[in-house]
Design a protein around this motif. Structure first.
Motif, mmCIF file in Angstrom:
data_model
loop_
_atom_site.group_PDB
_atom_site.id
_atom_site.type_symbol
_atom_site.label_atom_id
_atom_site.label_comp_id
_atom_site.label_asym_id
_atom_site.label_seq_id
_atom_site.Cartn_x
_atom_site.Cartn_y
_atom_site.Cartn_z
ATOM 1 N N THR A 157 -23.273 36.101 30.064
ATOM 2 C CA THR A 157 -24.537 36.795 30.342
ATOM 3 C C THR A 157 -25.192 37.256 29.045
ATOM 4 N N SER A 203 -36.387 45.110 29.139
ATOM 5 C CA SER A 203 -37.039 45.510 30.389
ATOM 6 C C SER A 203 -37.523 44.276 31.147
ATOM 7 N N ALA A 231 -34.619 42.402 32.721
ATOM 8 C CA ALA A 231 -34.147 43.032 33.956
ATOM 9 C C ALA A 231 -35.096 42.768 35.114
ATOM 10 N N ARG A 232 -36.404 42.776 34.827
ATOM 11 C CA ARG A 232 -37.390 42.623 35.894
ATOM 12 C C ARG A 232 -37.510 41.164 36.357
ATOM 13 N N GLU A 233 -37.595 40.230 35.410
ATOM 14 C CA GLU A 233 -37.859 38.838 35.779
ATOM 15 C C GLU A 233 -36.587 38.039 36.058
ATOM 16 N N ASP A 234 -35.529 38.281 35.280
ATOM 17 C CA ASP A 234 -34.294 37.507 35.448
ATOM 18 C C ASP A 234 -33.217 38.263 36.228
ATOM 19 N N LYS A 235 -33.539 39.496 36.631
ATOM 20 C CA LYS A 235 -32.581 40.317 37.379
ATOM 21 C C LYS A 235 -31.274 40.509 36.604
ATOM 22 N N VAL A 236 -31.394 40.632 35.280
ATOM 23 C CA VAL A 236 -30.213 40.817 34.428
ATOM 24 C C VAL A 236 -30.338 42.158 33.709
ATOM 25 N N THR A 237 -29.419 43.061 34.034
ATOM 26 C CA THR A 237 -29.406 44.359 33.374
ATOM 27 C C THR A 237 -28.203 44.420 32.442
#
Length: 765
Positions: free
Chosen positions: A394, A355, A358-364
């Motif tokens: 990634t 989570s 995804a929020r800080e590194d914009k990696v989902t």
């Protein structure tokens, strides 16, 4: 160019390298021809020789060349001492220092004493060579017994060296190799070579089986002698290892041996090949048994790795390949079941971590990628594989983030410098070659081992498809049992250049947690490189309509026309269209070396076009011209220089005075002596195998019907996936179809997967 002879007296030695034998000297020719001497009547001779001395009369064989800086020179490949034809000449010869302890005064006394007894100087020289103790008869030579004995021993050593050099050169060995033999064996050289010339192939760097075999043939040794068969077995296994095999099934080894030695056959069977006589087979079996008893080879029954019914075959291993495979399997098994050093991973909040990512590194990450990240930290051995654009990098970055979050100590490494550089750029973390990580030293081998292991909680190896059995062994030996290991790579690419099929075998064994990414993320705009790579990998034809902006085919069936097309594409069309540098940014990939559209011819033509004669300083070494600015490649691992097979660079400078060439490789400047350039070739065009671990802005790849022997799906796939901006295929759709439809990976004989699966008891060897 015809071989010429130059005879004369050495006036002085300008330069001599004791290690390599490389020599520059000034010679006073016996016969002076226009344009071959300077104003002082001397000629310059260059070549690699045993130590020569001023005053010696010699005969050189070689060719006249014109050096860019030093002008006319005689480049010699052979040298033979000439016996002085006058007594004054004999005095000068002995006074030259050719024999330790004898100077001008002693030389004069020796010749004066004996010349009345011997009518010709060569008779006197022959008598002293046969019996140096005659020196005791010379009045006033010395009163000291140690001194006279030293002269006698020095003369005896000189005579032995002279005889050895003449003996070996008569068999076609050049001065450099002949000198190397004499330095290794000393006065026993002739006896050793006569007794078993194949010993040369075992002991002398630069002399292989074929050279030793030619000497044996000229000495009259029987073609089915046990020494020949024994040496042939070692050479055959070495050649099979060069083809990628860790072991050879006995029938294959005998077939290759029979072809190599051209042993007499009773008949030829279409299925099994040449049928050898019972007597010859008995000699071969005896040689195999002897080598096995000496543990130079190991014979084991292992499953056929491509057979589904578990049939076992009799495998013949070279000693080291056997030990590497057995010990690698044992160590990887041990690592897989040992307690982890990353203890916090079990209590780590993975939901919170993903989570936050995804929020800080914009990696989902997909569920599959998340599972791969978690597995890397909770399973001791794991594999991350997948094609281009499927998110390997990634996922790897996320693994690193997780390691840092649990404060684990890790290392990033790749088999080659190019791959390590790409890994560092992709992760923004330090990365190195495996050799550098393991502390390789030319004299002492690898510093890190089971006695002094790496202090890492996890080792991540990128481009793991390039990992061979040799390197795998030394990597695993350097890891503590509690460490994790993550193999990252594309298993569908070509296997390693060295022996083994490591990544496939590890996956096949079931030991690691394997993640095979199959969702394509990276497909910017209308890019067809990634899409076509995946089509090829699935056995589908790539799109060849030339409507995309980054994937094209130039159609031709003629090798000559294909070569012409490559010249225009590389020198004009692609640089003008894309604004790329034709040398640095465009790489020509070719499946085969020979032919009008082969690597050798294309390199010669591309050098002419991209770096022509007169554009920069150049030097001719053998038949190859190296020019400042040339694109070149190292073809053999050189641990001392920290450069490896497949490393590509540019020639930066040529030092004519010190006979060196400087090459820029991976942002470092590497010095090569002229005699070290044997392992450097031009790299305007290279094989697909040599391109592994690299990416190039533009790839021009030839796929011709004439390459049918090499056309395989993984070869085409590997070539296409080397490109970042554009791929241009030169050839025919038929040839591309041949490659796409041939999904049989060239078989490699290896039992690593079987040893991992069954944890064979030999694992403790």
């Amino acid at each position: 160019m015809p071989v010429e002879t130059l005879e004369g007296t050495i006036e002085r030695i300008t330069f001599h390298n004791e290690e390599t034998g490389y020599t520059v000297l000034r010679l006073r020719p016996r016969k002076i021809l226009p344009g071959q001497t300077d104003r002082d009547g001397l000629s310059t001779v260059v070549g690699s020789f045993q130590r020569l001395n001023a005053g010696e009369e010699v005969s050189f064989k070689g060719e006249w060349i014109t050096h860019a800086q030093y002008g006319k020179q005689f480049k010699a490949s052979e040298v033979q001492a000439l016996e002085p034809d006058t007594f004054p000449g004999l005095v000068r010869y002995l006074a030259s220092g050719v024999i330790r302890g004898i100077g001008s005064v002693k030389a004069e006394r020796i010749v004066t004493h004996f010349k009345a007894k011997y009518r010709k100087p060569e008779d006197l020289l022959r008598a002293l060579n046969n019996n140096p103790d005659l020196l005791r008869q010379v009045p006033g030579l010395t009163k000291n017994e140690a001194t006279i004995q030293g002269m006698i021993e020095a003369w005896r050593e000189h005579a032995a060296g002279h005889e050895t050099m003449a003996f070996l050169q008569a068999f076609g060995l050049g001065s450099k190799l002949a000198g190397r033999v004499f330095r290794h064996y000393g006065a026993e050289a002739i006896d050793i070579v006569k007794r078993n010339p194949y010993q040369l192939a075992w002991d002398i760097d630069g002399i292989g089986f074929r050279t030793a075999d030619e000497i044996a043939r000229r000495l009259g040794l029987p073609e089915d002698s046990s020494d020949r068969i024994t040496a042939g077995i070692a050479y055959t296994l070495e050649e099979l290892a060069n083809d990628g095999h860790v072991f050879a099934p006995r029938p294959l080894m005998i077939q290759r041996l029979s072809e190599l030695l051209a042993l007499p056959a009773e008949e030829s069977d279409p299925e099994s090949g040449r049928v050898l006589s019972a007597a010859v087979m008995a000699r071969i079996n005896d040689a195999i048994a002897t080598l096995a008893e000496q543990q130079q080879i190991f014979i084991r029954h292992v499953p056929d790795n491509l057979s589904e019914d578990g049939v076992k075959i009799e495998a013949i291993y070279p000693r080291l390949q056997f030990l590497y495979e057995v010990r690698s399997a044992a160590k990887l098994r041990m690592i897989s079941v040992a307690a982890t050093r990353i203890t916090r991973a079990k209590t780590f909040s993975w939901v919170k971590f993903f989570s936050l990512l995804a929020r800080e590194d914009k990696v989902t990450l997909t569920d599959q990628q998340q599972a791969a990240v978690e597995a890397a930290l909770t399973h001791k051995v794991s594999v991350l594989t997948g094609g281009p654009g499927t998110g390997k990098t990634t996922t790897l970055r996320a693994v690193i983030k997780a390691l840092e979050a649990v404060r684990a100590n890790y290392a990033l490494a790749s088999p080659t410098g190019r791959a390590a550089k790409r890994l560092a750029e992709a992760t923004n973390r330090p990365a190195s070659t495996l050799h550098r990580l393991l502390g390789y030293q030319p004299e002492g081998g690898f510093l890190y081992s089971d006695e002094d292991p790496l202090d890492v909680d996890m080792l991540i190896i990128d481009e793991a498809s390039m990992l061979d059995q040799f390197l795998l062994y030394f990597v695993l030996r350097a890891l503590q049992p509690g460490a994790h290991i993550l193999f990252v790579g594309d298993v569908d690419q070509l296997p390693s250049v060295g022996a083994g099929d490591v990544l496939r075998d590890i996956i096949r064994s079931g030991v690691p947690y394997v993640t095979r990414l199959n969702v394509i993320f990276r497909q910017e705009g209308t890019s067809q490189i990634v899409a076509n790579a995946h089509r090829i990998n699935k056995g589908e034809m790539p799109s060849l309509d030339n409507r995309a902006s980054d994937f094209f085919i130039e159609r031709t069936e003629s090798p000559e026309q294909a070569a012409d097309l490559v010249m225009r594409l590389v020198s004009q069309r692609l640089p003008n269209y894309l604004g790329v540098d034709p040398i640095n940014d465009i790489q020509v990939l070719v499946p085969m070396y020979k032919g009008a559209a082969g690597i050798q011819v294309l390199n010669e033509r591309l050098q002419e076009v991209l770096n022509p004669k007169g554009a920069a300083a150049e030097v001719k070494l053998g038949s190859t011209v190296f020019r400042v600015g040339d694109k070149v490649m190292q073809t053999k691992n050189n641990y001392e220089k920290d450069v490896f097979n497949g490393d590509i660079g540019r020639i930066y400078a040529i030092d004519f005075t010190n006979k060196k060439i400087q090459i820029t490789i991976d942002d470092k400047l590497v010095d090569y002596r002229y005699d070290e350039m044997d392992n450097v070739v031009h790299a305007y065009a290279i094989s697909v195998h040599k391109s592994q671990g690299s990416e190039y802005p533009v790839v021009v790849m030839l796929v011709m019907p004439q390459h049918f022997v090499m056309l395989q799906r993984n070869l085409l796939y590997t070539g296409v996936t080397r490109a970042k901006k554009m791929v241009v295929l030169v050839g025919t759709e038929r040839a591309i179809g041949m490659a796409v439809n041939n999904d049989r990976v060239a078989r490699r004989y290896t039992a690593l997967a079987w040893r991992l699966i069954y944890n064979a008891p030999e694992g403790s060897v």
